[in-house]
Design an enzyme around this catalytic site. Sequence first.
Site, PDB file in Angstrom:
ATOM      1  N   LYS A 173       0.778  -1.062  -0.050  1.00 61.05           N
ATOM      2  CA  LYS A 173      -0.159   0.065   0.127  1.00 61.05           C
ATOM      3  C   LYS A 173       0.798   1.201   0.098  1.00 61.05           C
ATOM      4  CE  LYS A 173      -1.974  -1.476   3.719  1.00 61.05           C
ATOM      5  NZ  LYS A 173      -2.739  -1.657   4.900  1.00 61.05           N
ATOM      6  N   THR A 204      -8.776   9.449   8.277  1.00 59.96           N
ATOM      7  CA  THR A 204      -8.539   8.163   7.439  1.00 59.96           C
ATOM      8  C   THR A 204      -8.304   7.125   8.507  1.00 59.96           C
ATOM      9  OG1 THR A 204      -6.236   9.022   7.313  1.00 59.96           O
ATOM     10  CG2 THR A 204      -7.784   9.501   5.365  1.00 59.96           C
ATOM     11  N   GLY A 206      -8.416   3.980  10.411  1.00 63.80           N
ATOM     12  CA  GLY A 206      -9.114   2.569   9.906  1.00 63.80           C
ATOM     13  C   GLY A 206      -9.146   2.349   8.311  1.00 63.80           C
ATOM     14  N   THR A 207      -8.220   3.016   7.723  1.00 60.67           N
ATOM     15  CA  THR A 207      -7.900   2.517   6.250  1.00 60.67           C
ATOM     16  C   THR A 207      -7.636   1.273   6.098  1.00 60.67           C
ATOM     17  OG1 THR A 207      -7.642   4.920   5.881  1.00 60.67           O
ATOM     18  CG2 THR A 207      -7.127   3.368   4.073  1.00 60.67           C
ATOM     19  N   GLY A 208      -6.573   0.684   6.601  1.00 65.56           N
ATOM     20  CA  GLY A 208      -5.692  -0.534   6.518  1.00 65.56           C
ATOM     21  C   GLY A 208      -6.873  -1.767   6.906  1.00 65.56           C
ATOM     22  N   CYS A 209      -7.397  -1.386   8.082  1.00 69.03           N
ATOM     23  CA  CYS A 209      -8.202  -2.429   8.458  1.00 69.03           C
ATOM     24  C   CYS A 209      -9.555  -2.886   7.288  1.00 69.03           C
ATOM     25  CB  CYS A 209      -9.120  -2.214   9.993  1.00 69.03           C
ATOM     26  SG  CYS A 209      -7.876  -1.886  10.984  1.00 69.03           S
TER      27      CYS A 209
END
Length: 263
Positions: A173, A204, A206-209
């Site tokens: 990412k 932003t 929580g984007t990865g989860c």
Amino acid sequence: MIPHVLTVAGSDSGGGAGVQADLKTMLALGVHGMSVITAVTAQNSLGVQGAWELPVEAVRAQYRSVVDDIGVRAVKTGMLASAELVEAVAELLAGTDAPAVVDPVGVSKHGDSLLAASALDSVRTKLLPVATVATPNLDEVAQLTGVRVESEAQLRQAARAVLDHGPRWVLIKGGHLSGDAVDLLTDGSEEHWLRAPRHDNRHTHGTGCTLASAIAAQLAKGDSVPEAVAAAKRYVTGAIAAGFALGAGIGPVDHGWRFRPGS
């Protein structure tokens, strides 16, 4: 039947990341979300004020309770906190006939550590080898491999370094780079570059989860890995664009953005 998807991750009391984000994402994408709690955090828009991992036997019991009775079509992992939890979850995944999306969570959006330094070797040697897709961000790539990415051209090097630890696919990412939000998905032979406009929105959390959970949801619905990642990228891009203020710090992405008027 509605596909069943399991998240194995920590609880975010502020509701923006962790298991709470995972379950919201799964609901939004039309699958039945289930959870194994690995840790409890005291967390809000300003950061993580405390974290307490659960005993390995509690994590194992939750997992077996869900998988043995209900079954799963995909599993997503997030915060695993310690080497003992990493190794236990890796063993459980190895014995489960379902794709596994591994988000090797190292730090929170605010820079708070969510993985013990002593657990890094277990992630490399136990968890990544059982991953169908690993989804590290650039900080996690550096943690796990020592490769520091400062330009889009270095994403291939980062992907090779992560693939050396055994996942079938890796999604690097590149959201921390400047310019468009570009990610690289590869299994070492084929490459898929995913681009999206960068939205001027600091909310932003929580984007990865959310991205990893969306990939797991799409895999459970029968998508191939490239199809699942592309669909998840579209979903999370919309969620980032709709991110909203919450508390005094960094707010979350909007997991329900598709259901808002005008979407």
